[in-house]
Design a protein around this motif. Structure first.
Motif, mmCIF file in Angstrom:
data_model
loop_
_atom_site.group_PDB
_atom_site.id
_atom_site.type_symbol
_atom_site.label_atom_id
_atom_site.label_comp_id
_atom_site.label_asym_id
_atom_site.label_seq_id
_atom_site.Cartn_x
_atom_site.Cartn_y
_atom_site.Cartn_z
ATOM 1 N N VAL A 1 0.804 -1.227 0.000
ATOM 2 C CA VAL A 1 0.000 0.000 0.000
ATOM 3 C C VAL A 1 0.836 1.275 0.000
ATOM 4 O O VAL A 1 0.273 2.371 -0.045
ATOM 5 N N PHE A 2 2.174 1.146 0.050
ATOM 6 C CA PHE A 2 3.035 2.323 0.072
ATOM 7 C C PHE A 2 3.947 2.329 -1.150
ATOM 8 O O PHE A 2 4.608 1.332 -1.444
ATOM 9 N N GLU A 3 3.994 3.465 -1.832
ATOM 10 C CA GLU A 3 4.842 3.582 -3.009
ATOM 11 C C GLU A 3 6.239 4.044 -2.629
ATOM 12 O O GLU A 3 6.407 4.849 -1.727
ATOM 13 N N ASP A 4 7.237 3.503 -3.353
ATOM 14 C CA ASP A 4 8.638 3.910 -3.214
ATOM 15 C C ASP A 4 9.287 3.253 -1.996
ATOM 16 O O ASP A 4 8.616 2.909 -1.011
ATOM 17 N N HIS A 5 10.601 3.088 -2.058
ATOM 18 C CA HIS A 5 11.366 2.498 -0.957
ATOM 19 C C HIS A 5 12.850 2.702 -1.218
ATOM 20 O O HIS A 5 13.278 2.978 -2.345
ATOM 21 N N TRP A 6 13.648 2.560 -0.152
ATOM 22 C CA TRP A 6 15.084 2.764 -0.251
ATOM 23 C C TRP A 6 15.755 1.717 -1.139
ATOM 24 O O TRP A 6 16.794 1.975 -1.755
ATOM 25 N N ARG A 7 15.193 0.501 -1.186
ATOM 26 C CA ARG A 7 15.836 -0.597 -1.905
ATOM 27 C C ARG A 7 16.049 -0.301 -3.389
ATOM 28 O O ARG A 7 16.947 -0.850 -4.018
ATOM 29 N N LEU A 8 15.189 0.542 -3.968
ATOM 30 C CA LEU A 8 15.283 0.803 -5.402
ATOM 31 C C LEU A 8 16.646 1.380 -5.769
ATOM 32 O O LEU A 8 17.363 0.843 -6.624
ATOM 33 N N PHE A 9 17.033 2.479 -5.126
ATOM 34 C CA PHE A 9 18.321 3.089 -5.462
ATOM 35 C C PHE A 9 19.494 2.327 -4.863
ATOM 36 O O PHE A 9 20.619 2.407 -5.386
ATOM 37 N N GLU A 10 19.278 1.588 -3.779
ATOM 38 C CA GLU A 10 20.348 0.746 -3.260
ATOM 39 C C GLU A 10 20.765 -0.276 -4.310
ATOM 40 O O GLU A 10 21.959 -0.523 -4.522
ATOM 41 N N ALA A 11 19.776 -0.859 -4.983
ATOM 42 C CA ALA A 11 20.074 -1.847 -6.008
ATOM 43 C C ALA A 11 20.629 -1.190 -7.272
ATOM 44 O O ALA A 11 21.596 -1.676 -7.872
ATOM 45 N N LEU A 12 20.032 -0.083 -7.691
ATOM 46 C CA LEU A 12 20.477 0.590 -8.912
ATOM 47 C C LEU A 12 21.937 1.021 -8.829
ATOM 48 O O LEU A 12 22.718 0.841 -9.769
ATOM 49 N N VAL A 13 22.325 1.622 -7.713
ATOM 50 C CA VAL A 13 23.666 2.180 -7.614
ATOM 51 C C VAL A 13 24.723 1.088 -7.466
ATOM 52 O O VAL A 13 25.910 1.332 -7.662
ATOM 53 N N SER A 14 24.289 -0.145 -7.158
ATOM 54 C CA SER A 14 25.251 -1.241 -7.009
ATOM 55 C C SER A 14 25.744 -1.753 -8.348
ATOM 56 O O SER A 14 26.723 -2.496 -8.417
ATOM 57 N N GLY A 15 25.040 -1.397 -9.444
ATOM 58 C CA GLY A 15 25.449 -1.855 -10.755
ATOM 59 C C GLY A 15 24.812 -3.154 -11.198
ATOM 60 O O GLY A 15 25.123 -3.665 -12.285
ATOM 61 N N ALA A 16 23.902 -3.691 -10.391
ATOM 62 C CA ALA A 16 23.143 -4.871 -10.809
ATOM 63 C C ALA A 16 21.985 -4.437 -11.696
ATOM 64 O O ALA A 16 21.571 -3.270 -11.672
ATOM 65 N N LEU A 17 21.453 -5.370 -12.486
ATOM 66 C CA LEU A 17 20.213 -5.088 -13.210
ATOM 67 C C LEU A 17 19.072 -5.141 -12.204
ATOM 68 O O LEU A 17 18.943 -6.107 -11.441
ATOM 69 N N VAL A 18 18.223 -4.127 -12.200
ATOM 70 C CA VAL A 18 17.125 -4.052 -11.241
ATOM 71 C C VAL A 18 15.819 -4.391 -11.935
ATOM 72 O O VAL A 18 15.452 -3.768 -12.933
ATOM 73 N N LEU A 19 15.108 -5.392 -11.397
ATOM 74 C CA LEU A 19 13.751 -5.704 -11.802
ATOM 75 C C LEU A 19 12.814 -5.230 -10.695
ATOM 76 O O LEU A 19 13.006 -5.579 -9.522
ATOM 77 N N THR A 20 11.822 -4.437 -11.060
ATOM 78 C CA THR A 20 10.936 -3.847 -10.058
ATOM 79 C C THR A 20 9.482 -3.964 -10.486
ATOM 80 O O THR A 20 9.174 -4.034 -11.678
ATOM 81 N N ASP A 21 8.588 -3.960 -9.499
ATOM 82 C CA ASP A 21 7.163 -3.866 -9.786
ATOM 83 C C ASP A 21 6.839 -2.431 -10.191
ATOM 84 O O ASP A 21 7.649 -1.522 -9.973
ATOM 85 N N PRO A 22 5.676 -2.182 -10.799
ATOM 86 C CA PRO A 22 5.364 -0.834 -11.281
ATOM 87 C C PRO A 22 5.191 0.165 -10.137
ATOM 88 O O PRO A 22 4.862 -0.186 -9.012
ATOM 89 N N MET A 23 5.404 1.414 -10.470
ATOM 90 C CA MET A 23 5.212 2.533 -9.553
ATOM 91 C C MET A 23 4.445 3.604 -10.311
ATOM 92 O O MET A 23 4.713 3.837 -11.494
#
Length: 459
Positions: A338-360
């Protein structure tokens, strides 16, 4: 002697003309770099861009409420707000032309906030009157602005409208701004996707609908912006530390291009609390199912918490977490139901891994499907996309590299706060939300939300 006087006078005139006519940045600070650049990899240092929508050399003072974590009085160097070269923290509540940032407040804080604002207002008016400045009270207040910062999930927009009106009655609404994490009403309602069928596409209606802020503008606030989480500085330092260990060198590679021995990870576990985490539990099952669904491929996966979580994890980075981010090719991140956005998104992006995410409903600026990350539209789609990008390493690395680049270029803490406190609040969408992203270098390039093939918003 006469010739010497003429030469001397000519030299003086030349020097004066040189000062007056030369470009302003010749005499001001050199190109600004990230304050802690010595602790960050080379590609994580940043310089400001002269094409910003605000003056790169102007210093703005920020007064924080509460001030419990303010800068020590004895500190000699300027205390930078979130590492910004433009935003300097002050402990002087009445400093002329300063910005107030009010955060970590609750409903029972209204009386306290009202008293503090009224007291500062009265002192500013009195000081200006004593100095003979300004014809009206509005003129006497200078550029004083008050920003209410609400990153929570629970404060409620009705409360925020009320507190804005209360403070506006003192200062006038043109000085009051809102920074809010909540911009949809109703909010996300993705909890039903915890249950089969897994091939059911996510419904756009369950991502939440934009809240109409137009009634706030001109009554409670001068402008409203959406607060997105950003890259964490402590994670950048932790990633650099792990890369230094891995390569035994101070010259570190781009982590998007390093060899990653393992395949897919999601940092959640079936043993965790089920509160608002149905989507995350289903993602755990999807990731864990990969080896059994494709038995001949020897796919390596993990679905578990690494390091610390909750408040402890938000306040410090465990070295095991940084190492895991650098070990897996694909990181799957999922928001709360029920809550949009989270810290994990940019934590994963900045690590250089490919990020798969649910829609926002509203992704941070510059994040676009299949260019900087990959959005899955169902849990079967998640499985299919993991396999596809494991089989197409060049595409995977290119998207991961672009995601990391956008994160570092536009979403470090100082980027976020310079945009929120110094950026454009005049450009608004039909819901009254200020949408122009005006951090260093973007100058509004990332506007709009193009739809992807299934009709869901991908930006």
């Amino acid at each position: 002697m006469k010739k010497l006087r003429i030469i001397f006078l000519a030299a003086c005139v030349y020097a004066v003309c040189f000062v007056l006519l030369s470009p302003r940045d010749l005499f001001l600070a050199p190109k600004l770099v990230w304050e802690d650049s010595s602790d960050l990899p080379p590609e994580e240092t940043t310089t400001t861009n002269k094409n910003n929508s605000f003056d790169q050399f102007k210093i703005t003072y920020v007064y924080r409420m509460p001030t419990v974590d303010g800068c020590p009085v004895e500190e000699k160097e300027p205390c930078r707000f979130e590492g910004s070269q433009r935003l300097i923290v002050t402990n002087e509540s009445d400093k002329p032309d300063s910005i107030w940032v009010v955060y970590k407040f609750k409903e029972n804080d209204i009386d306290f906030l009202t008293h503090e604002v009224q007291q500062s207002y009265d002192r500013r008016i009195a000081a200006a009157a004593a100095g003979g400045h300004g014809k009206t009270n509005h003129d006497k207040l200078g550029q004083w602005k008050i920003f209410f910062y609400d990153p929570s999930d629970i404060m409620g927009l009705a409360y925020m409208e009320n507190i804005g009106k209360i403070i506006s009655n003192i200062t006038g609404w043109r000085r009051v701004y809102l920074i809010t994490r909540t911009t949809t009403n109703p909010m996300r309602s993705m909890q039903n996707y915890r249950y089969p069928p897994w091939d059911k596409p996510f419904d756009r209606r369950h991502l939440g609908w934009p809240y109409n802020f137009t009634a706030f503008i001109g009554t409670a606030y001068a402008g409203i912006k959406h607060y997105h989480f950003h890259v964490r500085n402590d994670l950048l330092v932790a990633l650099r530390s792990q890369l230094s260990i891995m390569f035994n060198s101070t010259e570190l590679p781009n982590p998007a291009e390093i060899n990653r021995p393992l395949d897919c990870v999601t940092f959640w576990a079936s043993k965790m609390s089920t509160r608002n985490a149905g989507m995350r539990f289903t993602a755990v099952g999807a990731v864990k199912s990969l080896p059994s669904k494709f038995p001949g491929r020897n796919i390596s996966v993990m679905a578990d918490i690494v390091g610390n979580r909750a408040k402890k994890g938000r306040n410090s980075v465990h070295e095991d977490y940084a190492q895991a981010l650098l070990t897996y090719k694909i990181v799957v991140v999922v928001q709360r139901d029920v809550f949009e956005d989270h810290w994990r998104l940019f934590e994963a992006l900045v690590s250089g891994a490919l990020v798969l995410t649910d829609p926002m409903y509203d992704f941070p600026a510059g994040l676009e499907d299949k260019k900087t990350l990959v959005i899955f539209q169902s849990f079967d789609d998640l499985v299919e996309k993991v396999i596809y990008y494991l089989d197409h390493p060049e595409e995977r690395i290119a998207i991961a590299r672009a995601g990391r680049e956008v994160s570092l270029k536009y979403h470090l803490p100082h980027h976020r706060w310079e945009d929120l406190l110094l950026g454009d609040y005049e450009t608004r969408n039909e819901f009254g939300l200020s949408t122009r992203h005006s951090v260093a270098g973007t100058d509004g390039l990332f506007l709009g939300r193009p739809k992807n093939e299934s009709g869901l918003f991908s930006l």
